[in-house]
Design a protein around this motif. Sequence first.
Motif, mmCIF file in Angstrom:
data_model
loop_
_atom_site.group_PDB
_atom_site.id
_atom_site.type_symbol
_atom_site.label_atom_id
_atom_site.label_comp_id
_atom_site.label_asym_id
_atom_site.label_seq_id
_atom_site.Cartn_x
_atom_site.Cartn_y
_atom_site.Cartn_z
ATOM 1 N N PHE B 308 0.842 -1.194 0.000
ATOM 2 C CA PHE B 308 0.000 0.000 0.000
ATOM 3 C C PHE B 308 0.877 1.243 0.000
ATOM 4 C CE2 PHE B 308 -1.813 3.503 2.482
ATOM 5 C CZ PHE B 308 -2.832 3.856 1.625
ATOM 6 N N VAL B 309 0.627 2.129 -0.953
ATOM 7 C CA VAL B 309 1.297 3.432 -1.001
ATOM 8 C C VAL B 309 0.208 4.491 -0.915
ATOM 9 C CG1 VAL B 309 2.749 4.994 -2.347
ATOM 10 C CG2 VAL B 309 3.125 2.515 -2.458
ATOM 11 N N SER B 310 0.308 5.370 0.052
ATOM 12 C CA SER B 310 -0.732 6.392 0.184
ATOM 13 C C SER B 310 -0.572 7.437 -0.913
ATOM 14 C CB SER B 310 -0.646 7.057 1.553
ATOM 15 O OG SER B 310 0.442 7.950 1.596
ATOM 16 N N ALA B 311 -1.671 8.075 -1.252
ATOM 17 C CA ALA B 311 -1.612 9.146 -2.246
ATOM 18 C C ALA B 311 -0.727 10.284 -1.744
ATOM 19 C CB ALA B 311 -3.021 9.660 -2.544
ATOM 20 N N LYS B 312 -0.732 10.495 -0.430
ATOM 21 C CA LYS B 312 0.077 11.574 0.118
ATOM 22 C C LYS B 312 1.574 11.267 -0.037
ATOM 23 C CE LYS B 312 0.645 14.285 4.313
ATOM 24 N NZ LYS B 312 0.644 14.115 5.774
ATOM 25 N N ARG B 313 1.914 10.018 0.230
ATOM 26 C CA ARG B 313 3.306 9.618 0.051
ATOM 27 C C ARG B 313 3.715 9.801 -1.427
ATOM 28 N NH1 ARG B 313 8.349 8.086 2.495
ATOM 29 N NH2 ARG B 313 9.495 7.542 0.633
ATOM 30 N N ALA B 314 2.839 9.424 -2.328
ATOM 31 C CA ALA B 314 3.142 9.593 -3.753
ATOM 32 C C ALA B 314 3.267 11.070 -4.101
ATOM 33 C CB ALA B 314 2.065 8.925 -4.603
ATOM 34 N N ALA B 315 2.433 11.887 -3.479
ATOM 35 C CA ALA B 315 2.515 13.339 -3.730
ATOM 36 C C ALA B 315 3.845 13.877 -3.221
ATOM 37 C CB ALA B 315 1.358 14.060 -3.050
ATOM 38 N N TRP B 316 4.342 13.273 -2.149
ATOM 39 C CA TRP B 316 5.644 13.692 -1.647
ATOM 40 C C TRP B 316 6.759 13.228 -2.584
ATOM 41 C CZ3 TRP B 316 10.128 11.287 -0.005
ATOM 42 C CH2 TRP B 316 11.053 12.142 0.625
ATOM 43 N N GLU B 317 6.643 11.978 -3.021
ATOM 44 C CA GLU B 317 7.703 11.421 -3.870
ATOM 45 C C GLU B 317 7.809 12.156 -5.206
ATOM 46 O OE1 GLU B 317 7.704 7.193 -4.187
ATOM 47 O OE2 GLU B 317 7.652 6.927 -2.012
ATOM 48 N N GLN B 323 5.857 21.361 -3.397
ATOM 49 C CA GLN B 323 5.501 22.451 -4.315
ATOM 50 C C GLN B 323 4.143 23.059 -3.959
ATOM 51 O OE1 GLN B 323 5.664 21.409 -8.548
ATOM 52 N NE2 GLN B 323 7.154 19.822 -8.065
ATOM 53 N N ASP B 324 3.425 22.417 -3.033
ATOM 54 C CA ASP B 324 2.063 22.832 -2.715
ATOM 55 C C ASP B 324 1.201 22.826 -3.978
ATOM 56 O OD1 ASP B 324 -0.087 23.688 -1.211
ATOM 57 O OD2 ASP B 324 0.416 25.811 -1.371
ATOM 58 N N ALA B 325 1.379 21.789 -4.793
ATOM 59 C CA ALA B 325 0.714 21.754 -6.094
ATOM 60 C C ALA B 325 -0.423 20.749 -6.142
ATOM 61 C CB ALA B 325 1.737 21.444 -7.188
ATOM 62 N N ILE B 326 -0.810 20.227 -4.965
ATOM 63 C CA ILE B 326 -1.909 19.258 -5.000
ATOM 64 C C ILE B 326 -2.866 19.503 -3.838
ATOM 65 C CG2 ILE B 326 -0.649 17.471 -3.680
ATOM 66 C CD1 ILE B 326 -2.101 15.510 -5.821
ATOM 67 N N GLU B 327 -4.160 19.344 -4.123
ATOM 68 C CA GLU B 327 -5.201 19.395 -3.091
ATOM 69 C C GLU B 327 -5.686 17.960 -2.925
ATOM 70 O OE1 GLU B 327 -7.808 23.033 -4.342
ATOM 71 O OE2 GLU B 327 -6.164 22.809 -5.745
ATOM 72 N N LEU B 328 -5.488 17.438 -1.741
ATOM 73 C CA LEU B 328 -5.661 16.001 -1.520
ATOM 74 C C LEU B 328 -6.413 15.764 -0.231
ATOM 75 C CD1 LEU B 328 -4.854 12.937 -1.674
ATOM 76 C CD2 LEU B 328 -2.659 13.601 -0.674
ATOM 77 N N VAL B 351 -6.744 16.438 5.304
ATOM 78 C CA VAL B 351 -6.908 17.439 4.254
ATOM 79 C C VAL B 351 -5.541 18.072 3.992
ATOM 80 C CG1 VAL B 351 -8.002 19.646 3.710
ATOM 81 C CG2 VAL B 351 -9.295 17.881 4.941
ATOM 82 N N VAL B 352 -5.066 17.973 2.782
ATOM 83 C CA VAL B 352 -3.725 18.458 2.439
ATOM 84 C C VAL B 352 -3.816 19.474 1.299
ATOM 85 C CG1 VAL B 352 -1.470 17.763 1.491
ATOM 86 C CG2 VAL B 352 -2.638 16.286 3.145
ATOM 87 N N GLY B 353 -3.180 20.611 1.499
ATOM 88 C CA GLY B 353 -3.071 21.585 0.402
ATOM 89 C C GLY B 353 -4.346 22.356 0.113
ATOM 90 N N MET B 354 -5.304 22.303 1.027
ATOM 91 C CA MET B 354 -6.555 23.010 0.759
ATOM 92 C C MET B 354 -6.417 24.485 1.133
ATOM 93 S SD MET B 354 -10.418 22.173 2.179
ATOM 94 C CE MET B 354 -10.783 20.725 1.179
ATOM 95 N N ASP B 355 -6.993 25.340 0.325
ATOM 96 C CA ASP B 355 -7.064 26.767 0.618
ATOM 97 C C ASP B 355 -7.622 26.980 2.033
ATOM 98 O OD1 ASP B 355 -7.423 29.705 -0.509
ATOM 99 O OD2 ASP B 355 -9.330 29.155 0.450
ATOM 100 N N ALA B 356 -6.984 27.862 2.783
ATOM 101 C CA ALA B 356 -7.350 28.010 4.207
ATOM 102 C C ALA B 356 -8.790 28.473 4.398
ATOM 103 C CB ALA B 356 -6.389 28.985 4.884
ATOM 104 N N SER B 357 -9.264 29.358 3.531
ATOM 105 C CA SER B 357 -10.653 29.821 3.676
ATOM 106 C C SER B 357 -11.628 28.682 3.409
ATOM 107 C CB SER B 357 -10.949 30.952 2.686
ATOM 108 O OG SER B 357 -10.020 31.969 2.822
ATOM 109 N N VAL B 358 -11.312 27.892 2.403
ATOM 110 C CA VAL B 358 -12.195 26.762 2.080
ATOM 111 C C VAL B 358 -12.209 25.777 3.254
ATOM 112 C CG1 VAL B 358 -12.593 24.838 0.508
ATOM 113 C CG2 VAL B 358 -11.808 27.040 -0.398
ATOM 114 N N GLU B 359 -11.041 25.544 3.824
ATOM 115 C CA GLU B 359 -10.983 24.630 4.970
ATOM 116 C C GLU B 359 -11.797 25.195 6.140
ATOM 117 O OE1 GLU B 359 -7.054 23.109 5.550
ATOM 118 O OE2 GLU B 359 -7.645 21.917 7.298
ATOM 119 N N GLY B 360 -11.829 26.519 6.245
ATOM 120 C CA GLY B 360 -12.679 27.153 7.254
ATOM 121 C C GLY B 360 -14.154 26.833 7.026
ATOM 122 N N HIS B 361 -14.560 26.823 5.770
ATOM 123 C CA HIS B 361 -15.956 26.467 5.478
ATOM 124 C C HIS B 361 -16.217 24.988 5.761
ATOM 125 C CE1 HIS B 361 -17.117 30.359 3.919
ATOM 126 N NE2 HIS B 361 -16.038 30.388 3.147
#
Lengths: 525, 525
Positions: B308-317, B323-328, B351-361
Amino acid sequence: MSLAKALFTSTLARRGLPIQRVAVASNIRWYSSDKRLTEDTMSQNIRNMEYAVRGQVVIAADALQHELEENPQSHTYTKVLYTNVGNPHQVGQESLQWPRQVMALCNLPPSKGIDHPELAKVFPQDVIDRAREISHVGLGDQGTGAYSHSQGHLAFRQDIAKFIEQRDGGVTSNPEHIFMCNGASSGIEMILDVLLNGPDAGIMIPIPQYPIYSAAIACHGAHQVGYYLEEEKGWSMDMDHLEQQLADAKAKGINVVGFVLINPGNPTGQVLTRQALCDVVTFCAKHKLVLLSDEVYQDNVYDENAEFVSAKRAAWETGLLEQDAIELISFHSTSKGLYGECGHRGGYMEVVGMDASVEGHLYKLASSGLCPNLDGQILMDLMVRGPDPWTESHREHEAQKRKIYDELKAKAKLMTEGLNSIDGFSCQPAQGSMYCFPAIEMPPGAIAAAKQQGMAVDTYYALSLLESTGICVVPAAGFGQKPGRHGFRTTFLPSIDDMKQAIKDMRKHHEEFCARHSEESSKVA
Amino acid sequence: MSLAKALFTSTLARRGLPIQRVAVASNIRWYSSDKRLTEDTMSQNIRNMEYAVRGQVVIAADALQHELEENPQSHTYTKVLYTNVGNPHQVGQESLQWPRQVMALCNLPPSKGIDHPELAKVFPQDVIDRAREISHVGLGDQGTGAYSHSQGHLAFRQDIAKFIEQRDGGVTSNPEHIFMCNGASSGIEMILDVLLNGPDAGIMIPIPQYPIYSAAIACHGAHQVGYYLEEEKGWSMDMDHLEQQLADAKAKGINVVGFVLINPGNPTGQVLTRQALCDVVTFCAKHKLVLLSDEVYQDNVYDENAEFVSAKRAAWETGLLEQDAIELISFHSTSKGLYGECGHRGGYMEVVGMDASVEGHLYKLASSGLCPNLDGQILMDLMVRGPDPWTESHREHEAQKRKIYDELKAKAKLMTEGLNSIDGFSCQPAQGSMYCFPAIEMPPGAIAAAKQQGMAVDTYYALSLLESTGICVVPAAGFGQKPGRHGFRTTFLPSIDDMKQAIKDMRKHHEEFCARHSEESSKVA
């Protein structure tokens, strides 16, 4: 290698992560860090939705609490007094013992479970017996770890139906039409999901209301059609006003499909009369509005001249039930009453008079969440069917409930009288529920100062109260009120000592606040 | 008095209800029993939504089970074998002992609670210590009866963050971005609520998929943009196909905002390779799609060549994380893995890489449901942080987990091989998860017969299997598949004996079914 790439690669090395796993780090492609999801691209319904009970003031209170933990000397008080949410155990109400004992045993696995001989030294035999019964009959020997029927286990729904019948003086209740849910909230959301068909749809809600209704309506981009409760008349309903509001909404092209009743009232604390209930069910039948009756405070009636009458009972008394002329959903919860068990998210709704196909779709919707949590189901079952009168646990359980009831009753009076003793405050008596909802005369300068900061004056006031006293209330604007009225909602759940202090603090704060904002042009302190 | 009125009034009297309370029975007004809410007036999104896992076949199974309980002789089998839903405890998997013991103690009230001396004779000291720690640190001495923070108690989220970091080889995780929820389902629904903005919005989902995605998308009246998994290549992904599907959807004017990945696969059982994960996260970053990674089966990997490889680990690899280039958003649950604790509805999303205001909602939305249930929160905490290695409970806990794992592994193989041994069945190996998803060659007569009855041939087949054998599967059509493919999803959760029998029964049924439908014109038996 660009500087950015070099920095990035060195970061990898610095972290000490297993580089050999970094499949493509040496060959990185660069993508924009622009966000797909922003306030402008996200669901605008969710963006516009408000939920004051855990809104701006509570977020500030949490930050303050954190500050106080770090530095207890930082303020003149040492803790935040949370009165923003009906969360009795948070502010010191102890859990009832009997239901927790039964719950605990239901979660023990078979091998070291209910039958362990030492447990008989800790728990009364009736607790062990009830846990055995729940495990065998209620849970069908599948334990608490299996999904149940989407509506909750049938045996629990049968107990709920019996409770409803007894409460309503014999009016029949059918377990097939009971849906257990994760607190009343999730039931309310499900019903609104089924009810609201597009942006023309509207629901009548009381003003003031509990904001889950406005929030869920906003989530659907639908209309809330408010009807005012008459504050001066103890937050009662004016049927002519209801007719008028409905007619106005229809004239605007709103397809009004439902009507929300909250009884006993939240945030308003009134207990509606039998006549009012009969009027409302008749209004709903006449205009074909699906009635959502929020009855989660049915056990919280303190006024000796008041009595809880369920909407279903009123529908029976008016003949509407036997005529099959009303569509009615009522909600109940383990979070309120004398249990106050908010954390377990137990609740149910009873669906009466709903078209069978529509109810099938409701079942389908419930199924997509698989089932309500089992601990909440068990607790709901225990709440509607307490220990048998002849058991060891019965007397103590009833005594514990009585104690909580007596305290709530005393605290309702204490808080109402305390608030009314503050110059500029006016508070209707809390006949029931867990809240007081005082009106507050705002000094003119406060209105200007709040405007300047771009917030409702209620919010401005609540933030000032929080900063000065550590008391966290919810601005009245979050519940809705007549234009020009101001105030807040507070629970009366903290200890009597805490509440006496809170009233003193509120008085002092109000005097200072008024002094600070006595002139229209006054600057914010 | 009309006859109807007279009958009604006499009914009142007959029931023996307290007539003096019937305020208006003597002066009844009559209203229509037409329904406001019908299939035509209710939410058409909910009406159109499908949820096969508890759909038509399961409703028939429940009726059959009821029939068998009433009359065990009515069929050639004596019970329904439920393989429609990943519900391990329902079909005999025992709960792990340690987490249940800790949970039970956490629910005991202070007065006869954790400190009762007799309990030390029943529970290991480490269980008592952990329950004390949870009560004090995790629950902040408020007990399980208080609402927690809307995202779940911070101490639990800290443990989850540590678990994620350890799993992902050190990639950092922040408890502030973890939202605990009532099972993964409620997290998925919340994210889609935030993500879907109007009827033009679309989400890419695998075909076949777990139907909560199609259901939630349908609830919003949005578009599902399917991408096929390649069955012949072990349900892998074809990146060119993904590009094509996205381009086609955009050409149709669909605003594709998100991408659903289910790994390990449900209903398909594959475990995606590291390369596939890196490809997917890159695809999402490139096209600015919010990635929803359903990882609830991360502990259910049986193939020794798979990992098992997590999507987050793949985003790191791939460098996308830094780069903060993914919302996951990734999802996990207590319902699967080796716990299989479905009933407690424990889960979380990170929640990774989500816009802070959106995460507030998102926080605001979570708050409107107040909090996830506390028992599920505790269980999630125990799952991500087991007993310490030096404790009495540790060895036994690990042994119990190992036993469940070994059995699941053996059963995955048994079911795959068994299904493949049936003529006309073809099943990819279940590398992970809890499901097999065989393709079945349907005799031509069956397709005609199903059509005649207005149902998908998969449903027709599943109902026939149920009636003949008592085995309840889910028609493959409920998950989506390529046109012309047919089949079902079955779990491999029942006991080995039950599964061996099930395979025999499936084979016999298939032979009879084919014989019965061998000709296009064959009549339904």
